[in-house]
Design a protein around this motif. Structure first.
Motif, PDB file in Angstrom:
ATOM      1  N   LEU A   1      56.718  44.987  52.658  1.00 49.19           N
ATOM      2  CA  LEU A   1      56.714  44.908  51.203  1.00 49.19           C
ATOM      3  C   LEU A   1      58.026  45.410  50.597  1.00 49.19           C
ATOM      4  CD1 LEU A   1      53.140  46.351  50.594  1.00 49.19           C
ATOM      5  CD2 LEU A   1      53.812  43.946  50.422  1.00 49.19           C
ATOM      6  N   GLY A   2      58.401  44.816  49.496  1.00 55.15           N
ATOM      7  CA  GLY A   2      59.520  45.317  48.717  1.00 55.15           C
ATOM      8  C   GLY A   2      59.048  46.393  47.758  1.00 55.15           C
ATOM      9  N   PRO A   3      59.955  46.947  46.951  1.00 58.44           N
ATOM     10  CA  PRO A   3      59.578  48.064  46.073  1.00 58.44           C
ATOM     11  C   PRO A   3      58.504  47.718  45.045  1.00 58.44           C
ATOM     12  CG  PRO A   3      61.820  47.291  45.609  1.00 58.44           C
ATOM     13  CD  PRO A   3      61.401  46.651  46.882  1.00 58.44           C
ATOM     14  N   TRP A   4      58.686  46.604  44.329  1.00 59.97           N
ATOM     15  CA  TRP A   4      57.722  46.269  43.283  1.00 59.97           C
ATOM     16  C   TRP A   4      56.458  45.653  43.860  1.00 59.97           C
ATOM     17  CZ3 TRP A   4      58.759  49.112  39.522  1.00 59.97           C
ATOM     18  CH2 TRP A   4      60.071  49.342  39.104  1.00 59.97           C
ATOM     19  N   ALA A   5      56.592  44.907  44.958  1.00 61.62           N
ATOM     20  CA  ALA A   5      55.396  44.375  45.617  1.00 61.62           C
ATOM     21  C   ALA A   5      54.544  45.514  46.152  1.00 61.62           C
ATOM     22  CB  ALA A   5      55.796  43.427  46.752  1.00 61.62           C
ATOM     23  N   GLY A   6      55.176  46.540  46.705  1.00 64.52           N
ATOM     24  CA  GLY A   6      54.441  47.701  47.192  1.00 64.52           C
ATOM     25  C   GLY A   6      53.715  48.417  46.070  1.00 64.52           C
ATOM     26  N   LEU A   7      54.404  48.562  44.930  1.00 66.22           N
ATOM     27  CA  LEU A   7      53.762  49.213  43.791  1.00 66.22           C
ATOM     28  C   LEU A   7      52.600  48.376  43.273  1.00 66.22           C
ATOM     29  CD1 LEU A   7      54.383  51.892  42.360  1.00 66.22           C
ATOM     30  CD2 LEU A   7      55.612  50.585  40.620  1.00 66.22           C
ATOM     31  N   ALA A   8      52.736  47.053  43.348  1.00 64.98           N
ATOM     32  CA  ALA A   8      51.640  46.170  42.929  1.00 64.98           C
ATOM     33  C   ALA A   8      50.424  46.336  43.835  1.00 64.98           C
ATOM     34  CB  ALA A   8      52.111  44.709  42.938  1.00 64.98           C
ATOM     35  N   VAL A   9      50.655  46.555  45.131  1.00 66.28           N
ATOM     36  CA  VAL A   9      49.539  46.791  46.053  1.00 66.28           C
ATOM     37  C   VAL A   9      48.804  48.077  45.671  1.00 66.28           C
ATOM     38  CG1 VAL A   9      48.936  47.362  48.446  1.00 66.28           C
ATOM     39  CG2 VAL A   9      50.516  45.488  47.964  1.00 66.28           C
ATOM     40  N   THR A  10      49.559  49.127  45.364  1.00 63.81           N
ATOM     41  CA  THR A  10      48.929  50.369  44.919  1.00 63.81           C
ATOM     42  C   THR A  10      48.154  50.153  43.627  1.00 63.81           C
ATOM     43  OG1 THR A  10      50.704  51.656  45.936  1.00 63.81           O
ATOM     44  CG2 THR A  10      49.351  52.794  44.316  1.00 63.81           C
ATOM     45  N   ALA A  11      48.704  49.327  42.737  1.00 62.30           N
ATOM     46  CA  ALA A  11      48.009  49.016  41.483  1.00 62.30           C
ATOM     47  C   ALA A  11      46.685  48.312  41.751  1.00 62.30           C
ATOM     48  CB  ALA A  11      48.901  48.160  40.590  1.00 62.30           C
ATOM     49  N   LEU A  12      46.648  47.459  42.768  1.00 60.13           N
ATOM     50  CA  LEU A  12      45.393  46.784  43.126  1.00 60.13           C
ATOM     51  C   LEU A  12      44.363  47.783  43.651  1.00 60.13           C
ATOM     52  CD1 LEU A  12      46.730  43.528  44.830  1.00 60.13           C
ATOM     53  CD2 LEU A  12      45.590  43.718  42.609  1.00 60.13           C
ATOM     54  N   TRP A  13      44.803  48.735  44.465  1.00 60.07           N
ATOM     55  CA  TRP A  13      43.894  49.790  44.928  1.00 60.07           C
ATOM     56  C   TRP A  13      43.334  50.569  43.738  1.00 60.07           C
ATOM     57  CZ3 TRP A  13      42.009  51.101  49.716  1.00 60.07           C
ATOM     58  CH2 TRP A  13      42.603  50.503  50.826  1.00 60.07           C
ATOM     59  N   ALA A  14      44.212  50.945  42.807  1.00 63.09           N
ATOM     60  CA  ALA A  14      43.776  51.706  41.636  1.00 63.09           C
ATOM     61  C   ALA A  14      42.829  50.879  40.775  1.00 63.09           C
ATOM     62  CB  ALA A  14      44.989  52.158  40.817  1.00 63.09           C
ATOM     63  N   ALA A  15      43.148  49.602  40.587  1.00 60.40           N
ATOM     64  CA  ALA A  15      42.291  48.727  39.780  1.00 60.40           C
ATOM     65  C   ALA A  15      40.909  48.576  40.409  1.00 60.40           C
ATOM     66  CB  ALA A  15      42.950  47.355  39.619  1.00 60.40           C
ATOM     67  N   ALA A  16      40.863  48.454  41.741  1.00 60.19           N
ATOM     68  CA  ALA A  16      39.574  48.345  42.425  1.00 60.19           C
ATOM     69  C   ALA A  16      38.735  49.603  42.217  1.00 60.19           C
ATOM     70  CB  ALA A  16      39.796  48.097  43.916  1.00 60.19           C
ATOM     71  N   ALA A  17      39.376  50.771  42.299  1.00 67.48           N
ATOM     72  CA  ALA A  17      38.659  52.029  42.093  1.00 67.48           C
ATOM     73  C   ALA A  17      38.174  52.159  40.657  1.00 67.48           C
ATOM     74  CB  ALA A  17      39.569  53.213  42.453  1.00 67.48           C
ATOM     75  N   VAL A  18      39.026  51.791  39.699  1.00 62.97           N
ATOM     76  CA  VAL A  18      38.648  51.877  38.281  1.00 62.97           C
ATOM     77  C   VAL A  18      37.500  50.914  37.979  1.00 62.97           C
ATOM     78  CG1 VAL A  18      39.454  51.390  35.933  1.00 62.97           C
ATOM     79  CG2 VAL A  18      40.877  52.725  37.484  1.00 62.97           C
ATOM     80  N   LEU A  19      37.546  49.725  38.530  1.00 59.48           N
ATOM     81  CA  LEU A  19      36.457  48.760  38.317  1.00 59.48           C
ATOM     82  C   LEU A  19      35.156  49.249  38.949  1.00 59.48           C
ATOM     83  CD1 LEU A  19      38.294  45.355  38.841  1.00 59.48           C
ATOM     84  CD2 LEU A  19      37.297  46.228  36.710  1.00 59.48           C
ATOM     85  N   ALA A  20      35.235  49.844  40.129  1.00 56.54           N
ATOM     86  CA  ALA A  20      34.037  50.404  40.764  1.00 56.54           C
ATOM     87  C   ALA A  20      33.464  51.532  39.910  1.00 56.54           C
ATOM     88  CB  ALA A  20      34.376  50.916  42.167  1.00 56.54           C
ATOM     89  N   GLY A  21      34.346  52.348  39.349  1.00 55.60           N
ATOM     90  CA  GLY A  21      33.898  53.420  38.464  1.00 55.60           C
ATOM     91  C   GLY A  21      33.250  52.883  37.203  1.00 55.60           C
ATOM     92  N   TRP A  22      33.825  51.809  36.652  1.00 59.06           N
ATOM     93  CA  TRP A  22      33.241  51.169  35.460  1.00 59.06           C
ATOM     94  C   TRP A  22      31.829  50.674  35.754  1.00 59.06           C
ATOM     95  CZ3 TRP A  22      32.299  45.745  35.220  1.00 59.06           C
ATOM     96  CH2 TRP A  22      31.848  45.284  33.967  1.00 59.06           C
ATOM     97  N   TRP A  23      31.654  50.037  36.916  1.00 62.45           N
ATOM     98  CA  TRP A  23      30.322  49.559  37.295  1.00 62.45           C
ATOM     99  C   TRP A  23      29.340  50.729  37.407  1.00 62.45           C
ATOM    100  CZ3 TRP A  23      27.007  50.548  41.299  1.00 62.45           C
ATOM    101  CH2 TRP A  23      25.923  49.668  41.451  1.00 62.45           C
ATOM    102  N   ALA A  24      29.794  51.825  38.003  1.00 62.46           N
ATOM    103  CA  ALA A  24      28.919  52.982  38.180  1.00 62.46           C
ATOM    104  C   ALA A  24      28.520  53.595  36.843  1.00 62.46           C
ATOM    105  CB  ALA A  24      29.610  54.030  39.061  1.00 62.46           C
ATOM    106  N   VAL A  25      29.464  53.722  35.928  1.00 58.76           N
ATOM    107  CA  VAL A  25      29.174  54.307  34.604  1.00 58.76           C
ATOM    108  C   VAL A  25      28.228  53.413  33.822  1.00 58.76           C
ATOM    109  CG1 VAL A  25      30.209  54.883  32.356  1.00 58.76           C
ATOM    110  CG2 VAL A  25      31.293  55.664  34.475  1.00 58.76           C
ATOM    111  N   ARG A  26      28.375  52.116  33.940  1.00 58.05           N
ATOM    112  CA  ARG A  26      27.505  51.176  33.206  1.00 58.05           C
ATOM    113  C   ARG A  26      26.097  51.147  33.781  1.00 58.05           C
ATOM    114  NH1 ARG A  26      28.611  46.927  30.050  1.00 58.05           N
ATOM    115  NH2 ARG A  26      27.188  45.629  31.299  1.00 58.05           N
TER     116      ARG A  26
END
Length: 247
Positions: free
Chosen positions: A218-243
């Protein structure tokens, strides 16, 4: 109270972060711990480590290994406080719209992580370079400004990763017990065994932005995008749990 605007909910979430010692203390620790390690390490071994031929830009952010632990603690404690002493019931009584409540909480956590992350990374870089002698880098060197901005974004994403997982598990202790060993031990073990597969782990991927000469797939921004996907998955899972779950 039931008709609170988005601005009012955001303000209330900021008040929670600022008033709770656990979350605010962790947020301050991101800056203090990272800068303290930099001041302790760089005057003594900074130039010696540079002699080993490692990527100088990545080495400038050595202390972020400690700052990212603090930012995980911030994200986790900012959410776990809702599950103590029935605080979540009070919050939802004031903001019955769970989508708005959760979105505001994640927005405040992300914004706080980004602001403190940027301050931390820029301060760490500038202070550390004061001790590097002939190895000194400045913000005009290739990749330096990108690394400082990307490093701040990386810390914000790690805060959101921890926050989302805490909304699922409802325990900061449980989340930190998973994430801290994962970052400190498992990620390196997987990297030694699985090779390029480890490039897609959240810490290894995001930290590509800190390198002057990137390593791996991965390059620098592609790597950061992968981390963003991990964070987005966790945030979405949390949203489902709260709802879906009872307060």
């Amino acid at each position: 109270m039931t008709g609170m605007s988005a601005t009012a909910v955001l303000h209330s979430e900021w008040i929670k972060v600022r008033s709770l010692r656990g979350s605010f203390g962790s947020l301050l620790a991101v800056f203090i711990a990272t800068l303290a390690v930099t001041v302790l390490v760089f005057p003594t071994v900074g130039q010696a480590e540079a002699d080993n031929g490692e990527d100088l830009l990545f080495g400038a952010f050595y202390a972020l290994n400690f700052g990212q632990i603090a930012v995980l603690a911030f994200g986790a404690t900012a959410v776990s406080s809702e599950y103590l002493n029935n605080a979540l019931r009070v919050s939802l009584a004031a903001v019955p719209n769970r989508n708005l409540f959760y979105a505001a909480k994640m927005a405040v956590i992300g914004a706080c992580g980004l602001v403190v992350g940027l301050l931390t990374v820029f301060a760490t870089f500038l202070v550390g370079q004061a001790f590097m002698g002939r190895y000194t880098l400045d913000l005009g060197d290739p990749g330096a400004l990108r690394a400082c901005v990307g490093g701040g974004v990386y810390l914000a994403l790690m805060a959101l990763l921890a926050a989302g997982l805490t909304a699922v598990l409802r325990s900061a202790v449980a989340v930190l017990s998973i994430l801290v060993p994962f970052l400190l031990i498992v990620s390196f073990v997987v990297g030694d065994i699985a090779g390029s597969v480890a490039d897609f782990l959240p810490d290894r991927a995001g930290q590509q932005v800190l390198y002057q000469h990137t390593e791996g797939f991965l390059g620098p921004w592609a790597g950061l995008a992968v981390t963003a996907l991990w964070a987005a998955a966790a945030v979405l899972a949390g949203w489902w749990a709260v709802r879906r779950r009872d307060a």
